[in-house]
Design a protein around this motif. Structure first.
Motif, PDB file in Angstrom:
ATOM      1  N   ILE A 126     -20.218  -4.001  25.278  1.00 26.79           N
ATOM      2  CA  ILE A 126     -20.476  -5.415  24.992  1.00 26.79           C
ATOM      3  C   ILE A 126     -21.257  -5.530  23.685  1.00 26.79           C
ATOM      4  N   GLU A 127     -22.291  -4.734  23.536  1.00 25.22           N
ATOM      5  CA  GLU A 127     -23.073  -4.742  22.295  1.00 25.22           C
ATOM      6  C   GLU A 127     -22.198  -4.380  21.096  1.00 25.22           C
ATOM      7  N   ALA A 128     -21.313  -3.413  21.265  1.00 22.90           N
ATOM      8  CA  ALA A 128     -20.432  -3.005  20.163  1.00 22.90           C
ATOM      9  C   ALA A 128     -19.494  -4.142  19.764  1.00 22.90           C
ATOM     10  N   LYS A 129     -19.010  -4.881  20.742  1.00 21.90           N
ATOM     11  CA  LYS A 129     -18.131  -6.022  20.434  1.00 21.90           C
ATOM     12  C   LYS A 129     -18.893  -7.103  19.672  1.00 21.90           C
ATOM     13  N   ILE A 130     -20.112  -7.370  20.084  1.00 23.40           N
ATOM     14  CA  ILE A 130     -20.927  -8.345  19.360  1.00 23.40           C
ATOM     15  C   ILE A 130     -21.157  -7.863  17.929  1.00 23.40           C
ATOM     16  N   GLN A 131     -21.522  -6.596  17.784  1.00 23.73           N
ATOM     17  CA  GLN A 131     -21.782  -6.047  16.448  1.00 23.73           C
ATOM     18  C   GLN A 131     -20.519  -6.067  15.591  1.00 23.73           C
ATOM     19  N   ALA A 132     -19.372  -5.768  16.172  1.00 22.68           N
ATOM     20  CA  ALA A 132     -18.112  -5.805  15.424  1.00 22.68           C
ATOM     21  C   ALA A 132     -17.807  -7.222  14.947  1.00 22.68           C
ATOM     22  N   ALA A 133     -18.059  -8.206  15.804  1.00 22.76           N
ATOM     23  CA  ALA A 133     -17.827  -9.605  15.418  1.00 22.76           C
ATOM     24  C   ALA A 133     -18.766 -10.001  14.282  1.00 22.76           C
TER      25      ALA A 133
END
Length: 146
Positions: A126-133
């Protein structure tokens, strides 16, 4: 993730400033709700997870403030960028990313102990998806150096 979701991610990650402190709290709550919606926790797990998350968020926010300063410096010197200045800015950015990864590495055992490794891995996704966005939005908004 929708453009609205990206903008929300930018705000809660500190890249776009909210209008005032009350909104800042709203965005932090929205980010938390996003995690809650995607990370099913028992009440006991939640009681162990959220205090660790709060400490992680506090430390990440300090890094985010430094990252924001990096983008301000880049913007302020965009038209007059020298090789030496570009080198310094890039090395600072790399240093911040290394610190962010050290933070992730430091907190993973704490999360894995609180909610077990599989759920901690899901949280890191979830954190990685936020960071990617966030990174995608930044890449879209910042032009290449001339």
């Amino acid at each position: 993730m929708s453009r609205t979701g990206i903008i929300l991610a930018l705000i809660v990650c500190g890249i776009l400033p909210p209008a005032h402190a009350a909104e800042d709290e709203d965005y932090a709550r929205s980010r938390r709700r996003l995690i809650e919606a995607n990370l099913p926790l028992t009440p006991e797990e939640a009681a162990r997870f959220w205090p660790i998350y709060d400490q992680y968020w506090k430390e990440l926010s300090a890094l985010t403030a430094r990252r924001e300063a990096y983008y301000v410096e880049l913007g302020n010197n965009f038209d007059s960028m020298t090789d030496e200045h570009a080198k310094r800015i890039v090395l600072e950015h790399i240093s911040l990313e290394e610190e962010r990864y050290r933070l992730l590495r430091t907190f993973f055992p704490k999360f894995a102990t609180a909610i077990l490794a599989k759920k901690a891995a899901r949280y890191y996704q979830i954190e990685a998806k936020i960071q990617a966005a966030v990174n995608a939005e930044i890449a879209e908004r910042i032009p290449l150096i001339k």
